[in-house]
Design a protein around this motif. Sequence first.
Motif, PDB file in Angstrom:
ATOM      1  N   GLY A 147       0.772  -1.167  -0.266  1.00  0.00           N
ATOM      2  CA  GLY A 147       0.009  -0.113  -0.111  1.00  0.00           C
ATOM      3  C   GLY A 147       0.958   1.246   0.110  1.00  0.00           C
ATOM      4  O   GLY A 147       0.543   2.161  -0.725  1.00  0.00           O
ATOM      5  N   PHE A 148       1.859   1.128   0.789  1.00  0.00           N
ATOM      6  CA  PHE A 148       2.644   2.513   0.844  1.00  0.00           C
ATOM      7  C   PHE A 148       3.591   2.394  -0.432  1.00  0.00           C
ATOM      8  O   PHE A 148       3.439   3.829  -1.026  1.00  0.00           O
ATOM      9  CB  PHE A 148       3.744   2.211   2.085  1.00  0.00           C
ATOM     10  N   ALA A 149       3.950   1.443  -1.266  1.00  0.00           N
ATOM     11  CA  ALA A 149       4.602   1.893  -2.390  1.00  0.00           C
ATOM     12  C   ALA A 149       3.660   2.445  -3.347  1.00  0.00           C
ATOM     13  O   ALA A 149       3.777   3.426  -4.200  1.00  0.00           O
ATOM     14  CB  ALA A 149       5.147   0.582  -2.883  1.00  0.00           C
ATOM     15  N   ALA A 150       2.420   1.960  -3.611  1.00  0.00           N
ATOM     16  CA  ALA A 150       1.308   2.254  -4.326  1.00  0.00           C
ATOM     17  C   ALA A 150       1.182   3.799  -4.076  1.00  0.00           C
ATOM     18  O   ALA A 150       0.840   4.647  -4.958  1.00  0.00           O
ATOM     19  CB  ALA A 150       0.030   1.495  -4.127  1.00  0.00           C
ATOM     20  N   SER A 151       0.789   4.315  -2.859  1.00  0.00           N
ATOM     21  CA  SER A 151       0.262   5.570  -2.524  1.00  0.00           C
ATOM     22  C   SER A 151       1.509   6.579  -2.601  1.00  0.00           C
ATOM     23  O   SER A 151       1.068   7.689  -3.008  1.00  0.00           O
ATOM     24  CB  SER A 151      -0.634   5.321  -1.268  1.00  0.00           C
ATOM     25  N   TYR A 152       2.348   6.107  -1.810  1.00  0.00           N
ATOM     26  CA  TYR A 152       3.455   7.446  -2.032  1.00  0.00           C
ATOM     27  C   TYR A 152       4.235   7.509  -3.244  1.00  0.00           C
ATOM     28  O   TYR A 152       4.727   8.543  -3.516  1.00  0.00           O
ATOM     29  CB  TYR A 152       4.424   6.868  -0.789  1.00  0.00           C
ATOM     30  N   TYR A 153       4.632   6.292  -3.814  1.00  0.00           N
ATOM     31  CA  TYR A 153       5.319   6.414  -5.047  1.00  0.00           C
ATOM     32  C   TYR A 153       4.525   6.281  -6.347  1.00  0.00           C
ATOM     33  O   TYR A 153       5.057   6.351  -7.397  1.00  0.00           O
ATOM     34  CB  TYR A 153       6.451   5.199  -5.247  1.00  0.00           C
ATOM     35  N   GLY A 154       3.152   5.652  -6.249  1.00  0.00           N
ATOM     36  CA  GLY A 154       2.868   5.023  -7.367  1.00  0.00           C
ATOM     37  C   GLY A 154       3.386   3.974  -8.193  1.00  0.00           C
ATOM     38  O   GLY A 154       3.282   3.895  -9.354  1.00  0.00           O
ATOM     39  N   LEU A 155       3.973   3.157  -7.606  1.00  0.00           N
ATOM     40  CA  LEU A 155       4.824   2.168  -8.023  1.00  0.00           C
ATOM     41  C   LEU A 155       4.226   0.747  -7.315  1.00  0.00           C
ATOM     42  O   LEU A 155       3.909   0.596  -6.137  1.00  0.00           O
ATOM     43  CB  LEU A 155       6.185   2.501  -7.829  1.00  0.00           C
ATOM     44  N   PRO A 156       4.895  -0.361  -7.939  1.00  0.00           N
ATOM     45  CA  PRO A 156       4.547  -1.540  -7.677  1.00  0.00           C
ATOM     46  C   PRO A 156       5.426  -1.933  -6.304  1.00  0.00           C
ATOM     47  O   PRO A 156       6.357  -1.294  -6.026  1.00  0.00           O
ATOM     48  CB  PRO A 156       4.457  -2.500  -8.657  1.00  0.00           C
ATOM     49  N   ASP A 157       4.788  -3.049  -5.556  1.00  0.00           N
ATOM     50  CA  ASP A 157       5.735  -3.291  -4.287  1.00  0.00           C
ATOM     51  C   ASP A 157       7.111  -4.210  -4.845  1.00  0.00           C
ATOM     52  O   ASP A 157       6.869  -5.674  -4.545  1.00  0.00           O
ATOM     53  CB  ASP A 157       4.925  -4.060  -3.246  1.00  0.00           C
ATOM     54  N   ILE A 158       7.790  -3.609  -5.405  1.00  0.00           N
ATOM     55  CA  ILE A 158       9.127  -4.473  -5.870  1.00  0.00           C
ATOM     56  C   ILE A 158      10.756  -3.759  -5.410  1.00  0.00           C
ATOM     57  O   ILE A 158      11.461  -4.032  -6.224  1.00  0.00           O
ATOM     58  CB  ILE A 158       9.391  -4.515  -7.337  1.00  0.00           C
ATOM     59  N   GLY A 159      10.546  -3.165  -4.095  1.00  0.00           N
ATOM     60  CA  GLY A 159      11.456  -2.725  -3.788  1.00  0.00           C
ATOM     61  C   GLY A 159      11.771  -1.115  -3.748  1.00  0.00           C
ATOM     62  O   GLY A 159      13.058  -0.773  -3.579  1.00  0.00           O
ATOM     63  N   PHE A 160      11.113  -0.369  -4.085  1.00  0.00           N
ATOM     64  CA  PHE A 160      11.102   1.079  -4.382  1.00  0.00           C
ATOM     65  C   PHE A 160      11.275   1.969  -3.028  1.00  0.00           C
ATOM     66  O   PHE A 160      11.581   3.139  -2.950  1.00  0.00           O
ATOM     67  CB  PHE A 160      10.046   1.765  -5.408  1.00  0.00           C
ATOM     68  N   ILE A 161      10.546   1.343  -1.964  1.00  0.00           N
ATOM     69  CA  ILE A 161      10.772   2.108  -0.871  1.00  0.00           C
ATOM     70  C   ILE A 161      11.774   2.681  -0.159  1.00  0.00           C
ATOM     71  O   ILE A 161      12.792   1.869   0.290  1.00  0.00           O
ATOM     72  CB  ILE A 161       9.759   1.639   0.252  1.00  0.00           C
ATOM     73  N   ALA A 162      11.908   3.668   0.322  1.00  0.00           N
ATOM     74  CA  ALA A 162      13.218   4.278   0.838  1.00  0.00           C
ATOM     75  C   ALA A 162      12.797   4.186   2.372  1.00  0.00           C
ATOM     76  O   ALA A 162      11.747   4.865   2.810  1.00  0.00           O
ATOM     77  CB  ALA A 162      13.532   5.900   0.635  1.00  0.00           C
ATOM     78  N   TRP A 163      13.554   4.128   3.337  1.00  0.00           N
ATOM     79  CA  TRP A 163      13.351   3.941   4.535  1.00  0.00           C
ATOM     80  C   TRP A 163      13.001   5.177   5.256  1.00  0.00           C
ATOM     81  O   TRP A 163      12.140   5.201   6.230  1.00  0.00           O
ATOM     82  CB  TRP A 163      14.392   3.145   5.371  1.00  0.00           C
TER      83      TRP A 163
END
Length: 290
Positions: free
Chosen positions: A44-60
């Motif tokens: 959910g965070f990857a989708a809402s914050y970045y508009g990207l799939p859950d494949i490792g884009f989240i920055a801590w």
Amino acid sequence: MSHGNTLREAIAKPGTTPLIGVYDMYSASVAAGHYDGMFVSGFGFAASYYGLPDIGFIAWPDMMAFVQRLRGAFPRHHLLVDIDDGYVDPEVACHVVEGLERAGASGVILEDQKRPRRCGHADGKLVLPLAEYLEKLDMVLATRKDLVVVARTDATEEDDILRRAEALAATDADVILVDGVRSVEWIQRIRTVVDGKPLLFNQIAGGKSPRLSLGELTDLGVDVAIYSTPCLFAAHRAMDTALAELRLSDGRLPAAEDGQEIGVSESTRLLARNIARHHALPAAREGAGV
């Protein structure tokens, strides 16, 4: 009492503790009125914050800032946080765990995937060598104070699933998650090998796992259920429907229906509650034992 110990006590009670996946402050504001526990979903965070799939884009730092905002608005709710693989390096994982505990997280989930990572219910997942993951997990466990740590395996081979679940249960992790479990039979097999350690089950629409009620999960010996994306997917459907209807009506907003419309007043009342710093638990949940 610390947030971690409060969650730990909830997990120890009879029944399956539900934690609802939220993806932003608005979804959390809605969820807080129904449940006393939230799950900060990486999907959910990857989708809402970045508009990207859950494949490792989240920055801590982004995840840590979100949890800090959540804790400020919801001081009494459980907050379990998905930290994926700990953002690759064990040292980073430990730093994130320290920061999240200071920010007021109740717990974290640390997985054994290696990059490129995938959603736990997607195909093509790769896992670290077990010894490498256990070393990272041990470092995180040594770093936390009272934070609940969920050890998660994304293994897909049957023998490896049971081997890893048993190894994770032998650590000081508080809870064990095998993600992408495909059947009730496999929940029962995993329950046997973790030998009394609390077990977490991940429910996600369109995922690989069966859809089970809290009562059914309790009968299977599952202690915690995370619902990763009900808010995100419901919002997707509702927004798509509302905008399609707006287009068909030539841009005229639909007529208000008694008790059905969410408008300025309803939204403002919801958000105004977040200004208070000492929310009571939802009345419907008090004394419910979940």
